[in-house]
Enzyme design. Structure first.
Site, mmCIF file in Angstrom:
data_model
loop_
_atom_site.group_PDB
_atom_site.id
_atom_site.type_symbol
_atom_site.label_atom_id
_atom_site.label_comp_id
_atom_site.label_asym_id
_atom_site.label_seq_id
_atom_site.Cartn_x
_atom_site.Cartn_y
_atom_site.Cartn_z
ATOM 1 N N ARG A 69 -28.106 7.732 -3.655
ATOM 2 C CA ARG A 69 -27.420 7.668 -4.938
ATOM 3 C C ARG A 69 -25.971 7.198 -4.789
ATOM 4 N NH1 ARG A 69 -25.493 12.237 -8.801
ATOM 5 N NH2 ARG A 69 -25.329 11.109 -10.768
ATOM 6 N N HIS A 73 -24.193 4.093 -6.786
ATOM 7 C CA HIS A 73 -22.945 4.190 -7.558
ATOM 8 C C HIS A 73 -21.885 3.249 -7.012
ATOM 9 C CE1 HIS A 73 -23.491 8.208 -9.898
ATOM 10 N NE2 HIS A 73 -24.589 7.498 -9.874
ATOM 11 N N ASP A 74 -21.820 3.139 -5.683
ATOM 12 C CA ASP A 74 -20.849 2.222 -5.092
ATOM 13 C C ASP A 74 -21.095 0.810 -5.612
ATOM 14 O OD1 ASP A 74 -18.769 1.296 -3.501
ATOM 15 O OD2 ASP A 74 -20.026 1.007 -1.739
ATOM 16 N N VAL A 77 -20.560 0.144 -9.666
ATOM 17 C CA VAL A 77 -19.196 0.194 -10.180
ATOM 18 C C VAL A 77 -18.309 -0.670 -9.289
ATOM 19 C CG1 VAL A 77 -17.288 1.693 -10.836
ATOM 20 C CG2 VAL A 77 -19.640 2.540 -10.973
ATOM 21 N N GLY A 79 -18.879 -3.202 -7.534
ATOM 22 C CA GLY A 79 -19.488 -3.852 -6.377
ATOM 23 C C GLY A 79 -19.547 -2.950 -5.154
ATOM 24 N N SER A 83 -15.649 1.643 -2.884
ATOM 25 C CA SER A 83 -14.670 2.268 -3.782
ATOM 26 C C SER A 83 -15.072 3.702 -4.146
ATOM 27 C CB SER A 83 -14.474 1.433 -5.051
ATOM 28 O OG SER A 83 -15.698 1.255 -5.712
ATOM 29 N N ASN A 101 -18.550 20.241 -10.454
ATOM 30 C CA ASN A 101 -19.309 19.478 -11.446
ATOM 31 C C ASN A 101 -19.439 18.004 -11.054
ATOM 32 O OD1 ASN A 101 -16.671 18.842 -11.783
ATOM 33 N ND2 ASN A 101 -16.500 19.625 -13.870
ATOM 34 N N PRO A 172 -25.415 3.542 -16.468
ATOM 35 C CA PRO A 172 -26.048 3.977 -17.707
ATOM 36 C C PRO A 172 -26.356 5.471 -17.659
ATOM 37 C CG PRO A 172 -27.556 2.588 -16.423
ATOM 38 C CD PRO A 172 -26.262 2.634 -15.683
ATOM 39 N N HIS A 202 -35.672 7.638 -7.978
ATOM 40 C CA HIS A 202 -35.827 9.023 -8.431
ATOM 41 C C HIS A 202 -37.096 9.680 -7.878
ATOM 42 C CE1 HIS A 202 -32.888 8.350 -12.041
ATOM 43 N NE2 HIS A 202 -32.281 8.351 -10.868
ATOM 44 N N THR A 203 -37.712 9.082 -6.900
ATOM 45 C CA THR A 203 -38.828 9.729 -6.198
ATOM 46 C C THR A 203 -38.332 10.805 -5.231
ATOM 47 O OG1 THR A 203 -40.694 9.359 -4.686
ATOM 48 C CG2 THR A 203 -38.820 7.881 -4.436
ATOM 49 N N ASP A 248 -38.849 14.401 -8.872
ATOM 50 C CA ASP A 248 -40.269 14.033 -8.766
ATOM 51 C C ASP A 248 -41.063 15.288 -8.453
ATOM 52 O OD1 ASP A 248 -42.809 13.202 -7.967
ATOM 53 O OD2 ASP A 248 -42.098 12.057 -6.235
ATOM 54 N N ASP A 256 -42.135 7.937 -2.120
ATOM 55 C CA ASP A 256 -43.466 7.365 -2.361
ATOM 56 C C ASP A 256 -43.560 6.925 -3.821
ATOM 57 O OD1 ASP A 256 -43.654 9.685 -3.836
ATOM 58 O OD2 ASP A 256 -45.072 10.673 -2.495
#
Ligand code: HEM
Ligand SMILES: *[C@@H]1O[C@H](CO)[C@@H](O)[C@H](O)[C@H]1NC(C)=O
Ligand SMILES: *[C@@H]1O[C@H](CO)[C@@H](O)[C@H](O)[C@H]1NC(C)=O
Ligand SMILES: *[C@@H]1O[C@H](CO)[C@@H](O)[C@H](O)[C@H]1NC(C)=O
Ligand SMILES: *[C@@H]1O[C@H](CO)[C@@H](O)[C@H](O)[C@H]1NC(C)=O
Ligand SMILES: *[C@@H]1O[C@H](CO)[C@@H](O)[C@H](O)[C@H]1NC(C)=O
Length: 349
Positions: A69, A73-74, A77, A79, A83, A101, A172, A202-203, A248, A256
């Site tokens: 993740r 995100h890197d 945002v 490229g 950052s 948080n 998003p 998101h698996t 998942d 998977d």
């Protein structure tokens, strides 16, 4: 557990390797990146990282999701420029574990800098933090049971902080529907197949209640399986419960295609997941990945290599950071901007 994943990994090995070579020959790469970038300057970089991550994941496989993740995100945002790794505060690295948080795992930042230290010890300061993060994300996929593949290297670390607006505009939110996700990712040149494949990230991994309780309270999302919804209400009795659950439900720690089976059973956690099955533009792709894991792996690899090249910094631009959390030129005076970005991010995500 570890013998099962070993079995899985070895059975996948041949097919994965084939996939990797194929990807290498057909995927266009941007100027300045190369498939063999560290061949002479740091030939062991990839084996150092993989060996270390094998140890890390043996203790806590959840960190694989955190690293995957973080790379996403890197790249989204500003490229893939490292950052996301920059400390927002002049007061030093303790800031990173301060906000509970902040839903990016604090430990993932530590793992990246630890890898950086090992790599720089072996080769000197020649490998960027953004490359280390890209390699770590690839290894997170593979060591969780997913495909192995080659990624182009040669990213340099950017000098610019991402602003609050850039963060908001480029990631998003989980309550977005498929049309919104499709048009948001189209601005980065991802097509519907890329979007469905990337969402397959998101698996593995977990989410906090706040990212999906809008689907439970005050009104339950009718597209959600009833038993699934009831179980989620147990984990998150209130919309602001401080709890987490897996993304998942079938195979939470295994990379998977079961995530797509979840969607077909209306057990996707976020609106942004479930709506990929509701929407006619993406439903067929979800089904094809649910019935054919090889196809999912193939498309995922293509999309990840594309993602890993978003607006990279190469050549004489940028730098090779000597610590991943700070620019070489020193501490930032824009710290508050970054913190704002993070805060907003964590409210949203
Ligand atoms: C398409 C739009 C996407 C949305 C809206 C989205 C949203 C989210 C949200 C809300 C969380 C949970 C955060 C929390 O509450 O803790 C999450 C977790 C995660 N996401 Fe995504 N995501 C998207 C795309 C991606 C992509 C492209 C990848 C990687 C290929 C990815 C990989 C992950 C992983 C591995 C986790 C679990 C992290 C952990 O366990 O620490 N996501 N995502
Ligand atoms: C985030 O954490 C900080 C403390 O680190 C706290 O002041 C703030 O209220 C929290 N925000 C949310 C939305 O929970
Ligand atoms: C951020 O975006 C908002 C609305 O999109 C805009 O009004 C504001 O001026 C932007 N702020 C900065 C610093 O760019
Ligand atoms: C957290 O989730 C568990 C079930 O996984 C549940 O028993 C517990 O009550 C939840 N805690 C809170 C504070 O919501
Ligand atoms: C939420 O729970 C985690 C442990 O799961 C804990 O470390 C953290 O302090 C809690 N945050 C709040 C705001 O209660
Ligand atoms: C699954 O996808 C792979 C990769 O595209 C393809 O070669 C194979 O024929 C597909 N298998 C089935 C049963 O359709």
């Amino acid at each position: 557990m570890s013998s099962t994943s070993l079995l899985l990994i070895s059975s996948l090995f041949l097919a994965s390797w084939f996939c990797a070579t194929e990807a290498q020959s057909t995927i266009p790469i941007v100027n300045g990146l190369s498939w063999t970038f560290y061949k002479s300057s740091c030939p062991k970089v990839e084996s150092i990282i993989r060996k270390e991550l094998e140890k890390v994941f043996k203790k806590d496989i959840g960190q694989a999701a955190g690293l995957l993740r973080l790379h996403f995100h890197d790249c989204f945002v500003q490229g893939c420029d490292g950052s996301v790794l920059l400390d927002g505060s002049a007061s030093g690295p303790s800031e990173q574990d301060a906000p509970p948080n902040l839903t990016l795992r604090a430990k993932a930042f530590e793992i990246i800098d630890d890898l950086r230290e090992r790599v720089h010890k072996a080769c000197g300061r020649v490998v960027s933090c953004s490359d280390i993060l890209a390699i770590a994300a690839r290894d997170s996929v593979f060591l969780s049971g997913g495909p192995d593949y080659v990624i182009p290297l040669g990213r340099r670390d950017g000098l610019n902080f991402a602003t609050r607006n850039e963060t908001l505009n480029n990631l998003p939110p989980p309550f977005a529907n498929a049309d919104t996700i499709l048009s948001s990712l189209a601005t980065k040149n991802f097509d519907a197949t890329d979007v469905v494949a990337l969402s397959g990230g998101h698996t593995i991994g977990i989410s906090h209640c706040s990212s999906f309780t809008d689907r439970l309270y005050p009104t339950q999302d009718p597209t959600m399986d009833k038993t699934f919804a009831n179980n989620l209400k147990g984990v998150c009795p209130r919309s602001d419960s401080n709890n987490t659950t897996v993304l998942d439900i079938r195979t939470p720690n295994k990379f998977d295609n079961k995530y797509y089976v979840d969607l077909m059973n209306r057990q996707g956690l976020f609106t942004s997941d479930q709506d990929l099955y509701t929407n006619k533009k993406t439903r067929g792709i979800v089904t094809s990945f649910a019935v054919n894991q090889t196809l999912f792996f193939e498309k995922f690899v293509l999309a990840m290599i594309k993602m890993s090249q978003l607006k990279v910094v190469t050549g004489n631009q940028g730098e090779i950071r000597s610590r991943c959390s700070v620019r070489n030129s020193g501490y930032s005076y824009l710290g508050s901007v970054v913190e704002e970005g993070f805060e907003t991010l964590s409210e949203l995500i």
